[in-house]
Design an enzyme around this catalytic site. Sequence first.
Site, PDB file in Angstrom:
ATOM      1  N   ASP A  49      -4.739  68.434  24.571  1.00 29.76           N
ATOM      2  CA  ASP A  49      -4.005  69.034  25.403  1.00 29.76           C
ATOM      3  C   ASP A  49      -3.155  70.035  24.816  1.00 29.76           C
ATOM      4  O   ASP A  49      -3.524  70.267  23.591  1.00 29.76           O
ATOM      5  CB  ASP A  49      -2.983  67.986  26.271  1.00 29.76           C
ATOM      6  CG  ASP A  49      -2.736  68.301  27.654  1.00 29.76           C
ATOM      7  OD1 ASP A  49      -2.642  69.354  27.998  1.00 29.76           O
ATOM      8  OD2 ASP A  49      -3.084  67.522  28.472  1.00 29.76           O
ATOM      9  N   HIS A  88      -4.716  73.597  29.691  1.00 35.79           N
ATOM     10  CA  HIS A  88      -4.496  72.743  28.710  1.00 35.79           C
ATOM     11  C   HIS A  88      -5.032  72.793  27.200  1.00 35.79           C
ATOM     12  O   HIS A  88      -5.596  71.867  26.882  1.00 35.79           O
ATOM     13  CB  HIS A  88      -4.741  71.230  29.400  1.00 35.79           C
ATOM     14  CG  HIS A  88      -3.738  70.945  30.652  1.00 35.79           C
ATOM     15  ND1 HIS A  88      -2.542  70.547  30.347  1.00 35.79           N
ATOM     16  CD2 HIS A  88      -4.011  71.005  31.736  1.00 35.79           C
ATOM     17  CE1 HIS A  88      -1.957  70.273  31.630  1.00 35.79           C
ATOM     18  NE2 HIS A  88      -2.735  70.570  32.450  1.00 35.79           N
ATOM     19  N   GLU A 109      -4.662  72.047  36.628  1.00 30.31           N
ATOM     20  CA  GLU A 109      -3.561  72.813  36.390  1.00 30.31           C
ATOM     21  C   GLU A 109      -4.161  73.920  35.280  1.00 30.31           C
ATOM     22  O   GLU A 109      -3.532  74.399  34.327  1.00 30.31           O
ATOM     23  CB  GLU A 109      -2.512  71.970  35.587  1.00 30.31           C
ATOM     24  CG  GLU A 109      -2.090  71.050  36.556  1.00 30.31           C
ATOM     25  CD  GLU A 109      -1.047  69.949  36.067  1.00 30.31           C
ATOM     26  OE1 GLU A 109       0.039  69.506  36.632  1.00 30.31           O
ATOM     27  OE2 GLU A 109      -1.137  69.740  34.601  1.00 30.31           O
TER      28      GLU A 109
HETATM   29  C1  ACM Z   1      -2.646  65.776  36.090  1.00 27.58           C
HETATM   30  O1  ACM Z   1      -1.947  64.903  36.333  1.00 27.58           O
HETATM   31  N1  ACM Z   1      -2.407  66.935  35.542  1.00 27.58           N
HETATM   32  C2  ACM Z   1      -4.236  65.578  36.020  1.00 27.58           C
END
Ligand code: ACM
Length: 474
Positions: free
Chosen positions: A136, A211, A275
């Site tokens: 991440d 991410h 995201e």
């Molecule tokens: C997530 O909670 N961004 C998958």
Amino acid sequence: MSDIAIVPAPRELTVHEGRWLTADPIGEAVRDVVENLGNTEYRIEVTAEGARLTAGSEDALRHAETTYAQLVEAAEPDEHGKVAVPLAHVADAPRFGWRGMMLDVARHFMPKDFVLKIIDVLALHRLNVLHFHLTDDQGWRVEIEAYPRLTEIGAWRAETMVGKMSHGQTEFEYDGTPHGGFYTKDDLREIVAYAAERGITVVPEIDLPGHMQAAITAYPELGNHPDRQLAVRQVWGISDDVLNVNDATVEFVKTVLREVLEIFPSPYIHLGGDECPSVQWAESEAAQKRQAELGLDEPGQLQGWFTAQVAEVLAEEGRRLVGWDEMVDTDCPRDAVIMAWRSAQRGEIAVKAGHETVMAPCESVYFDYYQGDPASEPLAIGGNIPLEKVYDFEPIPDGLSAEEQALIVGTQCQIWTEYMEGPEQVGYMLLPRLSAFAERAWGSPKTSYDEFLTRLRPHLTRIERIGVNYRPLD
Ligand code: ACM
């Protein structure tokens, strides 16, 4: 006799009058894999003559052993050194094939020994998937030989924001403490083998193309501003720094994935997809050129293209792509398994688009949410999912056709670790909510919440034996 406390409760359990007297109930039970049971089915018969465990596969036999061990705990010793095992019949099989838990080790690194304990916890609950969120913005946790800086640089952040991140926040206080860590390939192979011995598949996640700030910090040429030296992210939230869509970056990711596939034999590989802001693609000349070449209407559509390119590596090796539910919006491959997290409704959308789907909705099974009054609970990301709400969770949304329901292949709970610094905090947030979740994932008969609590109380001792923390019952 102690009360029988099996968690998750078997689909069918009948207890008869009488006892089987034996000095060694575990050692003297007969075990067989048999042909007349389905792959996931098992039976336990305890009669006055002895105990017999049968199952349709080695995995199902393991479930029989786990259930039987919990049944035997209800036996009482007599004065001659024998134990009196209650006579019982169990006929059991799980409702779902994917019964998972996601562990985020990127926001806070978790030691290998703790990961092994989590696997023991999953096995205790007859769960079968550990979804390992390995990368991440705040840390890269998997050793990749071709690109050593991913862990030399990407696994470490100089410090971490203090307190709760709020929307739009731009000023932060930091803790002044470096944080990091990563798993070597040997560590990961050990984790995979330990899980496999317990019937658990470790599904790795390399979250992309968003991410990725830790990776872009290690290799700035992966980003949309290669002249800019980033830092491994020290605050939570979503980073605008996403991978660029150049051919070299596609090749880089493919190389990473080939190494990941060598470590993890899982038939499923998770490529994230959640995201992913497209602001940098909208501003980047190279991304704009790629968008035009591909005839795409919007920069956001580059995500689907990028994922399809790197997923070729999975297809070559016969592995299945898994992604968060944003993937449905980005024209992903038809055979991708979708993990519905933003809401149960996102799961409905995924199955209606024909995708096999794992239900992981944040409103029910995000165990980073509070589980009591925020005034007296440790700092958490928000929300409110008390134990009883988890016990009431129904993974299949109302109103789906039989074909659509059949596409829901399972369910999964999530531990995101922004606000969990280590094993103690993870245990507190995970358990015993995971015990309630396991009942829904297994398809245990629904009882009153009080009856569930009666089984859960003695079960907490088993969690203590494994050595993982839990939140005491109210
Ligand atoms: C997530 O909670 N961004 C998958």
